[in-house]
Write a protein that holds these residues in place. Structure first.
Motif, short mmCIF file in Angstrom:
data_model
loop_
_atom_site.label_atom_id
_atom_site.label_comp_id
_atom_site.label_asym_id
_atom_site.label_seq_id
_atom_site.Cartn_x
_atom_site.Cartn_y
_atom_site.Cartn_z
N LEU A 432 -118.51 -30.32 74.74
CA LEU A 432 -117.31 -29.62 74.32
C LEU A 432 -116.14 -30.60 74.31
O LEU A 432 -116.02 -31.43 75.21
CB LEU A 432 -117.01 -28.46 75.27
CG LEU A 432 -117.97 -27.28 75.19
CD1 LEU A 432 -117.76 -26.36 76.37
CD2 LEU A 432 -117.78 -26.53 73.90
N PRO A 433 -115.29 -30.53 73.29
CA PRO A 433 -114.16 -31.47 73.26
C PRO A 433 -113.18 -31.21 74.39
O PRO A 433 -112.94 -30.07 74.78
CB PRO A 433 -113.52 -31.19 71.89
CG PRO A 433 -113.90 -29.78 71.59
CD PRO A 433 -115.27 -29.60 72.17
N GLY A 434 -112.64 -32.29 74.94
CA GLY A 434 -111.64 -32.16 76.00
C GLY A 434 -110.28 -32.60 75.55
O GLY A 434 -109.26 -32.06 75.97
N VAL A 435 -110.21 -33.61 74.66
CA VAL A 435 -108.93 -34.10 74.15
C VAL A 435 -108.62 -33.34 72.88
O VAL A 435 -109.32 -33.47 71.87
CB VAL A 435 -108.99 -35.61 73.88
CG1 VAL A 435 -107.64 -36.09 73.35
CG2 VAL A 435 -109.36 -36.37 75.15
N GLN A 436 -107.58 -32.53 72.93
CA GLN A 436 -107.23 -31.68 71.79
C GLN A 436 -105.73 -31.66 71.56
O GLN A 436 -104.94 -32.11 72.40
CB GLN A 436 -107.73 -30.26 72.03
CG GLN A 436 -109.24 -30.16 72.14
CD GLN A 436 -109.66 -28.74 72.45
OE1 GLN A 436 -109.68 -27.88 71.59
NE2 GLN A 436 -110.02 -28.50 73.70
N ILE A 437 -105.36 -31.13 70.42
CA ILE A 437 -103.94 -31.01 70.04
C ILE A 437 -103.52 -29.56 70.22
O ILE A 437 -104.19 -28.64 69.74
CB ILE A 437 -103.72 -31.48 68.60
CG1 ILE A 437 -104.03 -32.97 68.48
CG2 ILE A 437 -102.28 -31.21 68.16
CD1 ILE A 437 -103.93 -33.51 67.06
N PHE A 438 -102.39 -29.37 70.89
CA PHE A 438 -101.85 -28.04 71.15
C PHE A 438 -100.45 -27.93 70.56
O PHE A 438 -99.83 -28.93 70.18
CB PHE A 438 -101.80 -27.76 72.66
CG PHE A 438 -103.15 -27.74 73.32
CD1 PHE A 438 -103.85 -26.56 73.50
CD2 PHE A 438 -103.74 -28.92 73.75
CE1 PHE A 438 -105.09 -26.55 74.09
CE2 PHE A 438 -104.99 -28.93 74.35
CZ PHE A 438 -105.67 -27.73 74.53
N THR A 439 -99.95 -26.70 70.50
CA THR A 439 -98.64 -26.42 69.88
C THR A 439 -97.66 -25.91 70.92
O THR A 439 -98.01 -25.06 71.75
CB THR A 439 -98.79 -25.36 68.77
OG1 THR A 439 -99.75 -25.80 67.82
CG2 THR A 439 -97.45 -25.13 68.06
N LEU A 440 -96.44 -26.43 70.88
CA LEU A 440 -95.39 -25.90 71.74
C LEU A 440 -95.09 -24.45 71.36
O LEU A 440 -95.03 -24.12 70.17
CB LEU A 440 -94.10 -26.72 71.59
CG LEU A 440 -94.11 -28.15 72.16
CD1 LEU A 440 -92.81 -28.85 71.81
CD2 LEU A 440 -94.32 -28.14 73.67
N GLN A 441 -94.92 -23.61 72.32
CA GLN A 441 -94.62 -22.21 72.05
C GLN A 441 -93.16 -22.07 71.58
O GLN A 441 -92.24 -22.59 72.19
CB GLN A 441 -94.83 -21.37 73.32
CG GLN A 441 -96.24 -21.48 73.89
CD GLN A 441 -97.29 -21.07 72.89
OE1 GLN A 441 -97.24 -19.98 72.32
NE2 GLN A 441 -98.26 -21.93 72.66
#
Length: 822
Positions: A432-441
């Protein structure tokens, strides 16, 4: 001598003026003057002495002559002369003939004059330059006139009255613009696009005629013919890609390039096919692992070192999370930023969060820049760090959302019909990927580039966070932002990373290309989503290969946007092109290129090529498919060397995508009216912003309400099942949808008026279109700056689950109540 006489005259006049003033006053005034200044004789005496003394000067130094620089004026006059000679090339409204002639005459006189001042020369120079800058060339109407010729060839009797009436209207408008010498490029481009749309919208009148002499049926072939495999043509395909470049392209557009490509590339289809292979349609949309991040142009960074850091970060995307993982094979939360900073700058940020947070000064989330560090606190103790990428996105190494990923994967595997595909996927996806891109709320940026963060977190009571959002890795915004240190130097590895940055060509946005994009974007989006290709890459290639629709091959009546050779439905055009002999040396040949009836047919043929491959290799472009590449950067990288031999091909495509923000077309178009609560039946049609914020897997369709307390298909039944599916719990007897808030509070559930992901939302009777008697209940999938995204049952039908965006006027009013699951 004349100079000295003039000086004496001025001084004599000065003395006379003093005397005139004194003797023109009344006696008391005169007395006061005398008392103050002494006798008039003294004044005269002093004045006379001064005059005499100065007049006795033997020599007066002549003034330094002023040199007037006329170089710029002469240059502007030369340019203005060319303008006058080519006056017919300019739009009449931008060419003030009388003023231009006057300026030319004045400028010529100033250049020839022996006495002139610098200010006058500069003013004339600037005026000429301003007039020249305001000039606009007449629009190129070649393509428009060719399209008008084509439009005039259609017979009214062959088409439906409505479609032909629309064509006639556009012909009239286009003719007016064609005859207007003052028409702008934008006006010409607009009517040309509208006229093309009218042509594409023609609907033929179907009048089947019986065959009076039917031909006898041919005898059946005694030898059975094997059926070709899907995506495999029954006609000849090229055995392997060779390289060529289409030289017939206009040089008027900055985004045009002569790009070598396979000479015999062509879709694996029959040449007379008019529709795409149904087997190429995909049943689900693969989201980009960039999560909405678009690689910026290198020129857009304030500091190029930021670009090197971001480029290095993207190379770690999808690497697995391991608590003791060794970079770069695996990462934990602390090791990811340390690894990136060490690779690019040769420094270690710190072995602990407390050390890392001291590397530089603190800033605000609104002022965060690419490369900054984001920190999260729990009980005033730092427990998490991420790297800010820009655009409201950050990269984080975490295993918090693995529960959601596992469930999503399980659901996908359960729906697989092909056992072999399922087995292959299971073997392929071992980690499973661990390094991902997330979005500021709550991230927003206006047209002026000003960032605003609308944080929906309930700071007054952080314990109200849903257990479901915790389970699925829903991250609140960071508490601390530390700026990237400015006194950093690139390592050798850092310089190599910067040198290989994937979007370095500084394309400038121009209205011609923008208009071209508008003419093909909707079709490209539709085809991309349906057939598993990136619309952004498709559009960028069309811009690059056709010079934004300006090349001879891409213009009417050929519409070949990608330089594909061969014939289409029996139509082709012979044009000169350049071939590569395999050693990088080009030679000219004449080749046949496909001719299409419209841009859309050319786009469809491109899709068939990318998805269907070439002769002997149906998967030749497979790595560029959306489901295989993972993101558009990987897709363009794969095309280089296969679609084109140009070593800068992917760089050019990425730069075009960044300049025109083409990744917006990789997402479903936002349905009109979603902000006011229009029902969205398909998840793929959810606006990108909200879909990117969704953290839960789709509803699995199972009935967890074994007690039967909620009637199947009702809104209450769905919300109960949705929460139970995700591992939460609500009571079996919460009443009607509009009663959940009140009854939930009595039963001890946490209720609030603040929207929360993973909560149930109870609408009071009559609110948001709900029943005036029973009210309604839904499930909160995402929270945005302008409202909330809910999933709900029994809106379209009892067994159909749909989505809606509820605006803040309702979502944050006293007419709704949010209930936290247990």
């Amino acid at each position: 001598m004349k100079k000295r006489n003039s000086l004496r005259l001025r001084r004599a006049l000065s003395v006379f003026s003093v005397l005139l003033v004194l003797f023109s006053q009344s006696a008391p005034a005169y007395a006061n003057v005398v008392a103050t200044s002494g006798s008039s004789e003294a004044v005269l005496e002093n004045t006379t002495e001064t005059t005499t003394s100065e007049s006795e000067e033997e020599q007066v130094t002549p003034p330094t002559p002023v040199i007037v620089d006329k170089t710029k004026l002469e240059q502007q006059l030369s340019l203005l002369k060319e303008v006058i000679a080519n006056a017919q090339q300019y739009r009449p409204s931008t060419y003030p003939a009388e003023k231009i002639n006057q300026l030319y005459q004045l400028g010529s006189e100033l250049v020839a004059a022996t006495e002139s001042d610098q200010q006058t020369v500069d003013e004339c120079t600037n005026e000429i330059e301003n007039v020249r800058n305001a000039l606009e060339f007449k629009a190129d109407k070649t393509n428009l006139q060719a399209l008008l010729t084509k439009a005039a060839s259609f017979k009214e009797s062959d088409y439906t009255p409505a479609s032909f009436k629309s064509l006639k209207t556009q012909i009239d408008l286009a003719t007016q613009v064609s005859k207007n010498e003052d028409a702008t490029n934008e006006q010409v481009a607009t009517v040309q696009i509208d006229l093309q749309k009218a042509i594409d919208g023609l609907e033929k009148v179907v009048t089947p005629k019986p065959d009076p002499k039917p031909k006898p049926q041919p005898k059946p072939d005694p030898v059975p013919t094997p059926k070709p495999k899907p995506n495999q043509s029954t006609t000849n395909k090229p055995n392997k890609p060779s390289t060529s470049t289409n030289n017939d392209k206009s040089k008027t557009n900055s985004t045009q390039a002569k790009t070598p490509k396979p000479s015999n590339q062509g879709p694996s289809q029959k040449e007379n096919a008019t529709s795409l292979d149904k087997d190429l349609v995909v049943d689900s949309l693969t989201d980009s692992n960039l999560n909405g991040f678009e690689l910026p142009l290198l020129s857009s960074f304030k500091d190029k070192k930021q670009a090197a850091l971001i480029a290095a970060a993207l190379k770690t995307l999808n690497k697995p999370f391991e608590k003791n993982g060794k970079a770069p094979e695996a990462f934990n939360n602390l090791s990811l930023p340390n690894y990136l900073y060490h690779e690019i700058f040769g420094i270690t940020l710190g072995k602990t969060y407390d050390e890392m947070i001291k590397v530089n000064q603190q800033t605000t989330l609104e002022k965060a820049q690419p490369g900054d560090l984001l920190f999260w606190q729990n009980d005033k103790k730092i427990n998490k760090v991420a790297l800010y990428l820009g655009q409201g996105k950050y990269m984080l190494a975490t295993d918090e959302n693995h529960e959601a990923l596992k469930e999503q994967r399980q659901l996908k595997e359960e729906t697989k019909e092909d056992a072999d595909k399922e087995k292959n996927n299971q073997n392929k996806q071992t980690e499973l990927p661990g390094v991902q891109i997330f979005t500021l709320q709550g991230y927003e940026i206006n047209d002026a580039g000003v960032v605003k963060i609308n944080d929906d977190a309930d700071k007054a009571d952080e314990k109200t966070t849903s257990s479901l959002s915790e389970k699925y890795g829903m991250s609140e915004n960071p508490n601390v932002v530390i700026s990237m240190p400015t006194d950093l130097n690139l390592t050798e590895k850092g310089q190599e990373t910067l040198d290989s940055y994937a979007a370095t060509i500084d394309f400038k946005v121009n209205p011609i290309t923008q208009r071209f994009i508008e003419s093909i974007a909707d079709d490209a989006r539709e085809l991309g989503l349906k057939y598993d290709v990136f619309a952004s890459v498709m559009i960028a290639q069309a811009i690059l290969e056709s010079g934004s629709g300006a090349s001879g091959l891409s213009r009417a009546p050929y519409y070949n946007l990608f330089g594909i050779k061969g014939s289409h439905a029996g139509s082709s055009v012979a044009m000169k092109t350049m071939e590569d002999n395999g050693n990088g040396e080009l030679y000219q040949i004449t080749a046949n290129f496909r001719s299409y009836p419209s841009y859309k047919e050319s786009l469809k043929d491109y899709v068939e090529l990318i998805r269907g491959g070439i002769a002997g290799n149906d998967s030749f472009y497979k790595a560029a498919w959306r489901s295989e590449a993972g993101n558009y950067l990987q897709a363009t990288d794969h095309l280089m060397g296969k679609y084109a031999t140009d070593t800068q091909y992917s760089n050019k495509l990425n730069s075009i995508i960044a300049a025109y923000h083409l990744t917006q077309f990789d997402e479903p178009k936002t349905p009109e009216g979603t902000q006011t609560g229009v029902v969205i039946q398909s998840r793929q049609n959810i606006p990108t912003y909200y879909r990117n914020k969704m953290i839960f897997p789709d509803y699995d369709g199972k009935n967890y309400n074994t007690s039967g307390s909620y009637p199947i298909g009702q809104c209450t039944w769905y919300v109960y099942n949705r929460i139970t599916q995700l591992g939460g719990r609500v009571d079996n007897f919460m009443g009607n949808g509009g009663e959940w808030g009140q009854k939930g509070a009595k039963l001890g559930y946490k209720t609030t008026s603040t929207p929360k992901v993973g909560y149930a939302v109870s609408f009071h009777p009559g609110i948001a279109g709900s029943s005036t008697t029973y009210g309604h209940v839904a499930f909160v999938e995402a929270v945005g700056p302008d409202g909330i995204l809910v999933s709900e049952g029994n809106v379209i039908s009892p067994t159909t689950i749909s989505y809606r965006i509820i605006p803040n006027s309702i979502a944050r009013s006293s007419n709704v109540t949010y209930i936290a699951p247990r």
